[in-house]
Design an enzyme around this catalytic site. Structure first.
Site, PDB file in Angstrom:
ATOM      1  N   TYR A  78      38.055 -16.174   9.364  1.00  0.00           N
ATOM      2  CA  TYR A  78      36.951 -15.081   9.239  1.00  0.00           C
ATOM      3  C   TYR A  78      36.577 -14.650  10.539  1.00  0.00           C
ATOM      4  CZ  TYR A  78      32.870 -12.780   7.858  1.00  0.00           C
ATOM      5  OH  TYR A  78      31.888 -11.786   7.345  1.00  0.00           O
ATOM      6  N   ASP A 121      42.512   2.641   0.304  1.00  0.00           N
ATOM      7  CA  ASP A 121      42.333   1.370   1.102  1.00  0.00           C
ATOM      8  C   ASP A 121      42.597   1.632   2.599  1.00  0.00           C
ATOM      9  OD1 ASP A 121      42.850  -1.432   2.156  1.00  0.00           O
ATOM     10  OD2 ASP A 121      44.037  -1.766   0.337  1.00  0.00           O
ATOM     11  N   GLY A 126      26.265  -2.274  -1.773  1.00  0.00           N
ATOM     12  CA  GLY A 126      25.765  -3.006  -0.581  1.00  0.00           C
ATOM     13  C   GLY A 126      25.044  -2.313   0.756  1.00  0.00           C
ATOM     14  N   ILE A 127      25.398  -2.940   1.725  1.00  0.00           N
ATOM     15  CA  ILE A 127      25.002  -2.413   2.884  1.00  0.00           C
ATOM     16  C   ILE A 127      25.379  -1.302   3.327  1.00  0.00           C
ATOM     17  CG2 ILE A 127      24.700  -2.695   5.434  1.00  0.00           C
ATOM     18  CD1 ILE A 127      24.872  -5.776   5.046  1.00  0.00           C
TER      19      ILE A 127
END
Length: 276
Positions: free
Chosen positions: A165, A71, A18-19
């Site tokens: 979110y 992580d 992705g980005i």
């Protein structure tokens, strides 16, 4: 002042796709060193690529890659990645807070574990990775922290849309504003970057709108090019911004954005979250 990223060392959360990967590949074209922290060590049918695939692409583009499987919620992972970056490349010039979890559930439907995951990855991960990089950024020439988070739009439309979110993403943006103030005397720039339109990523394809939204999205390269302009600017002159990709490009004289369309010829795009 605009310099390239040759031999600059970037520590990035996420970045296996992705980005984040697009930003890494753009930096790699200059010969940057990229340290990626990501969990995807094995192929996942729901996602494109692994951290090792990303490392191969970075090397092929001209950069040096150091994949760190882990992580960003883990303080040990962060400490290990920072230590590995310093041991291998001699320091850290740039911290990119790219890792993020997206869950647009409403308050009643949002499960506690998903709420905690978003807070831990998005806001806490941003804070802790930057915290770990900061001592080395203070020693760097033209140091930057770049966080992928939105402007703080306090209209009810966005505050009420998906509270969990929104809190997690706005927390990242508040980190940007706080870091910019705290580290101003050290010359460390802290900025956020957000896309004007939706970007064609796995998150958009699988969670946020699917095929219809993809058709009205832009390619990840628009964010990569905007990020590059920020990261090569003078850190003491550009800091504390909650920036939008196309604004950064237009400011630099890029007026034709048609080449960034995910579907060639598209002229009507889906506006991204948090933007009116």
């Amino acid at each position: 002042m605009n310099t390239d990223l040759n031999n600059k060392t970037i520590v990035m959360s996420g970045g296996s796709r992705g980005i984040g990967l697009a930003i890494a590949l753009r930096a790699a074209r200059d010969g940057a060193n990229i340290v990626l922290i990501a969990k995807t060590a094995q192929p996942d049918p729901r996602l494109n690529g692994t951290i090792f695939d990303a490392a191969e692409q970075i090397e092929a583009a001209g950069g040096k890659a150091l994949p760190v499987v882990g992580d960003v919620r883990s303080d040990d992972t962060i400490a290990g990645a920072v230590r590995a970056a310093v041991d291998r490349f001699g320091g850290i010039d740039i911290c990119v807070n790219n890792a993020s979890v997206l869950d647009l559930s409403g308050t009643v439907d949002l499960q506690p574990k998903r709420y905690d995951l978003m807070q831990d990855v998005n806001t806490r991960g941003t804070f802790m990775l930057t915290r770990a990089c900061a001592p080395y950024l203070k020693q760097a020439v033209n140091p930057h922290v770049l966080t992928l988070s939105p402007p703080l739009n306090l209209t009810p439309r966005w505050l009420g849309a998906h509270v969990g979110y929104t809190i997690a993403k706005y927390g990242m943006s508040l980190c940007t504003l706080g870091f910019a103030a705290e580290f101003a005397e050290d010359g460390i720039a802290a900025n956020s970057l957000w896309p004007r339109t939706t970007i064609a990523t796995d998150a958009v394809a699988n969670i946020h709108g699917g095929a219809q939204t993809l058709a009205r999205s832009r390619r990840t390269e628009i964010m990569a090019d905007a990020a590059y302009l920020i990261l090569t600017s003078a850190s003491r002159e550009r800091t504390g911004g909650l920036l939008i990709d196309e604004d950064v490009l237009r400011e630099a004289g890029v007026t034709d954005l048609s080449g960034y369309a995910f579907v060639e010829g598209t002229t009507e795009f889906e506006t991204d979250l948090f933007l009116d």
